[in-house]
Design a protein around this motif. Structure first.
Motif, PDB file in Angstrom:
ATOM      1  N   PRO A 135       4.473  11.027   4.647  1.00 53.32           N
ATOM      2  CA  PRO A 135       5.797  10.390   4.553  1.00 53.32           C
ATOM      3  C   PRO A 135       6.425  10.524   3.169  1.00 53.32           C
ATOM      4  CG  PRO A 135       4.234   8.945   5.669  1.00 53.32           C
ATOM      5  CD  PRO A 135       3.442  10.070   5.095  1.00 53.32           C
ATOM      6  N   ILE A 136       5.604  10.487   2.119  1.00 55.35           N
ATOM      7  CA  ILE A 136       6.138  10.601   0.759  1.00 55.35           C
ATOM      8  C   ILE A 136       6.738  11.983   0.539  1.00 55.35           C
ATOM      9  CG2 ILE A 136       5.520  10.577  -1.684  1.00 55.35           C
ATOM     10  CD1 ILE A 136       3.341   8.554  -0.981  1.00 55.35           C
ATOM     11  N   TYR A 137       6.035  13.017   0.983  1.00 55.43           N
ATOM     12  CA  TYR A 137       6.542  14.370   0.774  1.00 55.43           C
ATOM     13  C   TYR A 137       7.714  14.690   1.704  1.00 55.43           C
ATOM     14  CZ  TYR A 137       2.880  15.355  -2.542  1.00 55.43           C
ATOM     15  OH  TYR A 137       2.086  15.330  -3.657  1.00 55.43           O
ATOM     16  N   ARG A 138       7.770  14.043   2.843  1.00 53.85           N
ATOM     17  CA  ARG A 138       8.947  14.213   3.698  1.00 53.85           C
ATOM     18  C   ARG A 138      10.185  13.663   2.998  1.00 53.85           C
ATOM     19  NH1 ARG A 138       8.209  12.795   9.953  1.00 53.85           N
ATOM     20  NH2 ARG A 138      10.157  13.956   9.976  1.00 53.85           N
ATOM     21  N   GLU A 139      10.031  12.529   2.321  1.00 51.40           N
ATOM     22  CA  GLU A 139      11.167  11.962   1.595  1.00 51.40           C
ATOM     23  C   GLU A 139      11.559  12.849   0.421  1.00 51.40           C
ATOM     24  OE1 GLU A 139      12.543   7.915  -0.800  1.00 51.40           O
ATOM     25  OE2 GLU A 139      10.723   7.894   0.433  1.00 51.40           O
ATOM     26  N   LEU A 140      10.569  13.357  -0.313  1.00 50.22           N
ATOM     27  CA  LEU A 140      10.877  14.253  -1.430  1.00 50.22           C
ATOM     28  C   LEU A 140      11.594  15.511  -0.951  1.00 50.22           C
ATOM     29  CD1 LEU A 140       7.756  14.136  -3.785  1.00 50.22           C
ATOM     30  CD2 LEU A 140      10.095  13.454  -4.329  1.00 50.22           C
ATOM     31  N   ASP A 175       0.856  -1.182   0.000  1.00 51.18           N
ATOM     32  CA  ASP A 175       0.000   0.000   0.000  1.00 51.18           C
ATOM     33  C   ASP A 175       0.892   1.231   0.000  1.00 51.18           C
ATOM     34  OD1 ASP A 175       0.768   0.527   2.768  1.00 51.18           O
ATOM     35  OD2 ASP A 175      -0.630  -1.063   3.296  1.00 51.18           O
ATOM     36  N   LEU A 176       0.272   2.402  -0.088  1.00 54.58           N
ATOM     37  CA  LEU A 176       1.043   3.634  -0.208  1.00 54.58           C
ATOM     38  C   LEU A 176       1.833   3.929   1.059  1.00 54.58           C
ATOM     39  CD1 LEU A 176       1.428   5.646  -2.486  1.00 54.58           C
ATOM     40  CD2 LEU A 176      -0.303   7.104  -1.428  1.00 54.58           C
ATOM     41  N   TRP A 177       1.263   3.608   2.231  1.00 51.83           N
ATOM     42  CA  TRP A 177       1.963   3.872   3.488  1.00 51.83           C
ATOM     43  C   TRP A 177       3.233   3.031   3.605  1.00 51.83           C
ATOM     44  CZ3 TRP A 177       3.054   6.988   7.155  1.00 51.83           C
ATOM     45  CH2 TRP A 177       3.632   6.530   8.330  1.00 51.83           C
ATOM     46  N   SER A 178       3.252   1.850   2.977  1.00 56.93           N
ATOM     47  CA  SER A 178       4.406   0.953   3.069  1.00 56.93           C
ATOM     48  C   SER A 178       5.405   1.177   1.942  1.00 56.93           C
ATOM     49  CB  SER A 178       3.931  -0.506   3.045  1.00 56.93           C
ATOM     50  OG  SER A 178       2.991  -0.753   4.060  1.00 56.93           O
ATOM     51  N   LEU A 212       4.944   3.262  -6.639  1.00 54.70           N
ATOM     52  CA  LEU A 212       5.264   4.657  -6.332  1.00 54.70           C
ATOM     53  C   LEU A 212       6.491   5.076  -7.117  1.00 54.70           C
ATOM     54  CD1 LEU A 212       5.036   7.287  -4.554  1.00 54.70           C
ATOM     55  CD2 LEU A 212       6.572   6.128  -2.942  1.00 54.70           C
ATOM     56  N   GLY A 213       6.450   6.288  -7.686  1.00 55.61           N
ATOM     57  CA  GLY A 213       7.601   6.839  -8.385  1.00 55.61           C
ATOM     58  C   GLY A 213       7.984   8.191  -7.816  1.00 55.61           C
ATOM     59  N   LEU A 214       9.295   8.412  -7.625  1.00 54.12           N
ATOM     60  CA  LEU A 214       9.813   9.668  -7.093  1.00 54.12           C
ATOM     61  C   LEU A 214      10.872  10.196  -8.042  1.00 54.12           C
ATOM     62  CD1 LEU A 214      10.269   8.640  -3.333  1.00 54.12           C
ATOM     63  CD2 LEU A 214       8.335   9.854  -4.349  1.00 54.12           C
ATOM     64  N   GLY A 215      10.622  11.390  -8.605  1.00 53.46           N
ATOM     65  CA  GLY A 215      11.555  11.997  -9.543  1.00 53.46           C
ATOM     66  C   GLY A 215      11.913  13.407  -9.126  1.00 53.46           C
ATOM     67  N   ALA A 216      13.075  13.874  -9.542  1.00 54.03           N
ATOM     68  CA  ALA A 216      13.553  15.202  -9.159  1.00 54.03           C
ATOM     69  C   ALA A 216      12.673  16.291  -9.763  1.00 54.03           C
ATOM     70  CB  ALA A 216      14.998  15.382  -9.614  1.00 54.03           C
ATOM     71  N   PRO A 256       6.139  16.085  -8.638  1.00 56.87           N
ATOM     72  CA  PRO A 256       5.387  15.456  -7.549  1.00 56.87           C
ATOM     73  C   PRO A 256       5.424  13.942  -7.697  1.00 56.87           C
ATOM     74  CG  PRO A 256       3.885  16.398  -9.166  1.00 56.87           C
ATOM     75  CD  PRO A 256       5.261  16.822  -9.565  1.00 56.87           C
ATOM     76  N   PRO A 257       5.120  13.209  -6.646  1.00 51.81           N
ATOM     77  CA  PRO A 257       5.138  11.744  -6.749  1.00 51.81           C
ATOM     78  C   PRO A 257       4.073  11.247  -7.718  1.00 51.81           C
ATOM     79  CG  PRO A 257       4.138  12.441  -4.688  1.00 51.81           C
ATOM     80  CD  PRO A 257       4.716  13.665  -5.307  1.00 51.81           C
TER      81      PRO A 257
END
Length: 400
Positions: free
Chosen positions: A337-342, A239-242, A273-277, A280-281
């Motif tokens: 949590p996702i935006y904290r990582e970004l 899931d998204l939280w994990s 989930l994808g995270l790019g420079a 947004p995710p």
């Protein structure tokens, strides 16, 4: 006894007056048990939890030969209590966390018996031919979804272990909680089990857990213009939280053609989930992974986002630092949590600074619930973020 720790905010050009109350406010005593048995010669660590900061004091005490303890705590609050044994009976038993936070009220000296749970989760890891497997396991403590992101981080626990020669594993002692167990072995598909609801001193015997041959998923990341996007972090999770790096089932980075192959999977339903420079995710939910995968890769499409600036003030207008603003999207998912990582990837912290400000470069367009809490006081606002637009929000929290 350890000395207390205090956080002090010092601002340029200002004189900061600090008053430290070193008087130990509340005496707490009682008996410590593990699995119903007294624990002599152990060390207890009490960490007081605050919403505005991770903690503001650390205190410690030891148990006597009968398992009794006494400690002077700085005052009212919620405490994380950890039991540290000098001679544990297992490699996992050196440090044990009391399940719920210990609530200390304004009742003066108090008696609090601390009952640490000796829960167990055990089983055996085998392949499809019933042969024992040498693998490794990671056990995550799952926390209620209505807790704040900061409190989840404060209380979250995880445990690692390898199977023995017979493929057996045993996690103990464990506090009362819900758990998720991730199982991995070379050349075989990973597997997750959970939630596993573990009660006080309960044993959950999973018996034989089978790992099948590994499966994989091809992913193609594309930018807002529809072009392949290299250098993107992609992760598959339950899931998204994990979807954090430590909890994801599989992860990788897209190559020059924007593709990545995520391996080590078993059949099941996943979230990508994808995270790019500078973007947004991006994520895709309810992905079905099976032995028969399509020849074409799964498309992970990124969209343009908008920036978000938040300023948090106290009731008299003073800035409130060290607050983690929480974002819940229109579907009710806590995406903090996702935006904290970004933010961390861009050398920022999704945390208000000494001026009470926090910033995100790129947020997915949409409706959000924004929450800010400080010392038990909170405010929330519903906001709309648009692509290519800078949104600025000022919030007032009654900081005590």
């Amino acid at each position: 006894m350890d000395e207390p720790i205090f956080d002090v905010a010092v601002r340029p050009g200002e004189t900061t007056e600090v008053q430290l109350d070193l008087q130990r406010g509340i005496s707490v005593s009682g008996r410590v048990t593990l699995g119903g048995k007294p624990v002599p010669g152990a060390r207890l660590v009490f960490v007081r939890y605050l919403r505005k900061r991770l903690f503001d004091s650390v205190d410690a005490a030891s148990t006597d030969e009968q398992g009794n303890y006494r400690i002077d705590l700085p005052g009212v609050g919620s405490y994380k209590v950890t039991l540290r044994r000098s001679k544990p009976e297992s490699h996992l038993g050196r440090e044990i966390v009391l399940g719920p936070l210990l609530e200390i009220g304004k009742d003066g000296n108090q008696t609090r018996d601390l009952h640490f749970s000796a829960g167990q989760i055990r089983g055996r890891l085998i392949d499809s031919g019933s042969k024992p497997i040498s693998g490794y396991l990671q056990l995550f403590q799952l926390l209620p979804t209505d807790e704040s992101d900061t409190e989840k981080e404060f209380r979250s626990e995880s445990f690692f272990q390898e199977t023995d020669e017979q493929g057996k594993f045993e996690f103990e002692p464990l506090p009362v909680a819900d758990y998720r167990l991730d199982l991995h072995a070379p050349g075989l598909g990973s597997r997750s089990l959970g939630p596993l609801a573990l009660g006080q001193d309960q044993t959950i015997d999973l018996q034989d857990v089978i790992l099948d041959s590994e499966m994989s998923l091809r992913v193609l990341a594309m930018d807002p213009q529809g072009k392949p996007l290299p250098g993107v972090t992609v992760r598959l999770s339950s899931d998204l939280w994990s979807a954090s790096e430590s909890m994801a089932r599989s992860g990788g980075t897209t190559d020059d053609s924007g593709e990545a192959t995520l391996g080590g999977l078993s059949a099941g339903t996943y979230t990508l989930l994808g995270l790019g420079a500078g973007l947004p995710p991006a994520f895709v939910e309810n992905i079905q992974v099976s032995a028969e995968q399509p020849e074409t890769p799964l498309i992970l499409r990124f969209t343009a986002g908008g920036s978000l600036d938040i300023e948090i003030r106290g009731k008299t207008g003073e800035p409130v630092p060290y607050v983690v603003p929480e974002l819940t999207d229109g579907s009710g998912r806590n995406v903090t949590p996702i935006y904290r990582e970004l933010a961390a990837r861009s050398q920022r912290a999704w945390l208000t600074d000494l001026e009470g400000r926090a910033h995100l470069d790129a947020v997915l367009p949409g409706e959000y619930l924004l929450q800010a809490s400080a010392d038990g006081k909170s405010e929330e606002k519903r906001i709309t973020l648009l692509a290519g637009t800078a949104t600025r929000i000022v919030m007032t929290v009654e900081d005590e």
